[in-house]
Design an enzyme around this catalytic site. Structure first.
Site, PDB file in Angstrom:
ATOM      1  N   CYS A  77       0.853  -1.189   0.000  1.00 56.44           N
ATOM      2  CA  CYS A  77       0.000   0.000   0.000  1.00 56.44           C
ATOM      3  C   CYS A  77       0.891   1.242   0.000  1.00 56.44           C
ATOM      4  O   CYS A  77       1.940   1.266   0.646  1.00 56.44           O
ATOM      5  CB  CYS A  77      -0.894  -0.014   1.237  1.00 56.44           C
ATOM      6  N   ASN A 162      -9.488   3.831   3.488  1.00 53.54           N
ATOM      7  CA  ASN A 162      -8.836   5.136   3.415  1.00 53.54           C
ATOM      8  C   ASN A 162      -8.163   5.393   2.075  1.00 53.54           C
ATOM      9  O   ASN A 162      -7.417   6.367   1.925  1.00 53.54           O
ATOM     10  CB  ASN A 162      -7.820   5.296   4.561  1.00 53.54           C
ATOM     11  N   HIS A 163      -8.414   4.565   1.073  1.00 52.62           N
ATOM     12  CA  HIS A 163      -7.852   4.789  -0.252  1.00 52.62           C
ATOM     13  C   HIS A 163      -8.601   5.915  -0.963  1.00 52.62           C
ATOM     14  O   HIS A 163      -9.805   6.091  -0.770  1.00 52.62           O
ATOM     15  CB  HIS A 163      -7.907   3.501  -1.080  1.00 52.62           C
ATOM     16  N   GLU A 166      -7.246  12.045  -5.625  1.00 51.60           N
ATOM     17  CA  GLU A 166      -7.497  13.462  -5.370  1.00 51.60           C
ATOM     18  C   GLU A 166      -6.932  14.371  -6.449  1.00 51.60           C
ATOM     19  O   GLU A 166      -5.900  14.085  -7.062  1.00 51.60           O
ATOM     20  CB  GLU A 166      -6.899  13.873  -4.013  1.00 51.60           C
ATOM     21  N   SER A 304      -6.179  13.971   5.731  1.00 46.81           N
ATOM     22  CA  SER A 304      -7.465  13.298   5.561  1.00 46.81           C
ATOM     23  C   SER A 304      -8.193  13.919   4.375  1.00 46.81           C
ATOM     24  O   SER A 304      -7.643  14.766   3.663  1.00 46.81           O
ATOM     25  CB  SER A 304      -8.305  13.459   6.833  1.00 46.81           C
ATOM     26  N   SER A 309      -2.134  17.838   2.459  1.00 48.01           N
ATOM     27  CA  SER A 309      -1.154  16.760   2.334  1.00 48.01           C
ATOM     28  C   SER A 309       0.189  17.387   1.985  1.00 48.01           C
ATOM     29  O   SER A 309       0.249  18.543   1.552  1.00 48.01           O
ATOM     30  CB  SER A 309      -1.577  15.763   1.251  1.00 48.01           C
ATOM     31  N   HIS A 326       3.593   7.940   7.331  1.00 42.82           N
ATOM     32  CA  HIS A 326       2.893   7.700   6.069  1.00 42.82           C
ATOM     33  C   HIS A 326       1.645   8.552   5.927  1.00 42.82           C
ATOM     34  O   HIS A 326       0.967   8.511   4.896  1.00 42.82           O
ATOM     35  CB  HIS A 326       2.524   6.226   5.928  1.00 42.82           C
TER      36      HIS A 326
END
Length: 397
Positions: A77, A162-163, A166, A304, A309, A326
């Site tokens: 992941c 949570n994938h 964006e 989130s 980010s 991460h």
């Protein structure tokens, strides 16, 4: 901040967060890891929290052994991101059409492609090694070999939890594409198969926690796990690469007149194992909820679905085994988030973001996560910030 050292059993526990802020369950997991006979070091990232089998946000360095539960069930992941030539001024006022086009191109949740995506049809996709990768599927555990067709159809799909995919803006107004996913169901099934196999082995019967069962070097079980582990990590990397290529196709079509160009894609695993050398020893370094942050290496640390980010560059801090967090890390479980928050809370906390705002994603509400700015501040000796991103579209599974 620099790390705080907490006493462990075989090794000290180096923590890039206030130990008193870590939940009791996670601290017990970390202490249990420190008892393993093969352990040579344990680093804890600021997004640390309790995880299934082993702590999320932990970096475990062992000699001659690896713990499959400490990798996590979503092998490989990780994240991918790329800056585009678009700017905020190029975006339409209504982003719902663009979100819809992304969802049409990239299956989410349990969705999959009708047939395996042909990478040869994707613009400038590097196809070298693709056939060899799939031919090696015949070498993985017998228990998953009947999943070959499904694994093909799930390649290039998002998954759930949570994938996300964006559409983001940085502080200069540049548009970035970003996504988070892993090895889909095939990686999960391989992980669960090997966790079960490890728990049967005689040398694991006296461990303080059966979830910490390991494979040891120079055994058939270790060889089988390494084969399947590295295949699944490659699957996850291909999965993100194909999704990013599909994402870029959508952007090219929707902004045809702009003749969009893309910088080099940044990609990083955050549930994986790597062979690395520290203090003259060859070690197997497991990062579960952590990225590699070697000197000058680019990484991605997401918040989130309603917060910022970060694109970062590693500082090569050996004390952390060249690692960083991460993401923001959960501060409450999914079930606790559903009990505490409503869809009205979700609407408020994702104001200005084109995304789902229904009960199916309340467990992913920003309030369920730690503040990303605090997480970044706690690891200033691990990474430097290159860019801060804010999503304007978020596609969830």
């Amino acid at each position: 901040m620099s790390y705080v050292e907490v006493p462990g059993v075989k090794v000290p526990i180096r923590m890039w967060t206030d130990p008193s802020s870590v939940e009791d369950g996670a601290m017990r997991q970390l202490h249990n890891v420190s008892t393993l006979p093969w352990i040579k070091g344990l680093a804890v990232m600021p997004d640390v929290h309790y995880g299934k089998g082993a702590t999320v946000g932990s970096v475990i360095a062992m000699r001659g052994a690896v713990c499959p539960a400490a990798v996590g069930v979503d092998i490989g992941c990780g994240m991918s991101a790329v800056r585009t030539s678009l700017t905020a001024n190029d975006l339409p006022g209504d982003l719902s059409r663009l979100r819809s086009k992304i969802e049409q191109a990239i299956p989410v949740g349990r969705g999959m492609h009708r047939e395996t995506v042909d990478p040869g049809r994707l613009y400038k996709f590097p196809t070298a090694g693709w056939d060899d990768f799939w031919s090696r599927f015949d070498t993985v555990a017998d228990s998953v070999k009947f999943r070959r067709e499904r694994a093909g159809q799930q390649m290039g799909t998002l998954g759930s939890g949570n994938h996300f995919v964006e559409f983001c803006l940085d502080e200069t107004g540049a548009v970035w594409l970003m996504l988070h996913s892993g090895s889909r169901n095939i990686g999960k099934e391989l992980a669960e198969h090997h966790i079960g196999e490890a728990q049967k082995l005689p040398h694991n019967q006296g461990l303080v926690d059966r979830d910490l069962a390991v494979f040891v070097a120079d055994t058939p079980q270790m060889a089988a796990y390494r084969n399947d582990l590295f295949w699944a990590q490659e699957y996850a990397q291909y999965n993100r690469a194909i999704m990013m290529a599909l994402f870029q196709e959508v952007v090219r079509r929707e902004f045809r007149k702009a003749k969009v160009t893309f910088d080099q894609v940044i990609s990083c695993h955050h549930n994986y194992v790597a062979e690395e050398r520290y203090q003259g020893l060859d070690l197997l370094v497991t990062r579960k909820g952590a990225i590699r942050a070697g000197s000058g290496e680019y990484g991605i640390i997401p918040g989130s679905m309603g917060t910022g980010s970060y694109i970062v560059k590693g500082l090569g801090n050996v004390a952390s085994f060249n690692s960083a967090s991460h993401g923001a890390g959960r501060r409450m479980s999914r079930s606790a988030a559903k009990r505490r928050f409503s869809t009205r809370d979700l609407e408020e906390q994702t104001r200005g973001v084109e995304c789902r705002k229904d009960s199916g994603v309340v467990d992913e509400i920003p309030g369920a996560y730690k503040p990303i700015e605090q997480v970044i501040e706690q690891q200033r000796d691990l990474v430097e910030v290159v860019a801060k991103l804010k999503q304007v579209i978020c596609v969830k599974g």
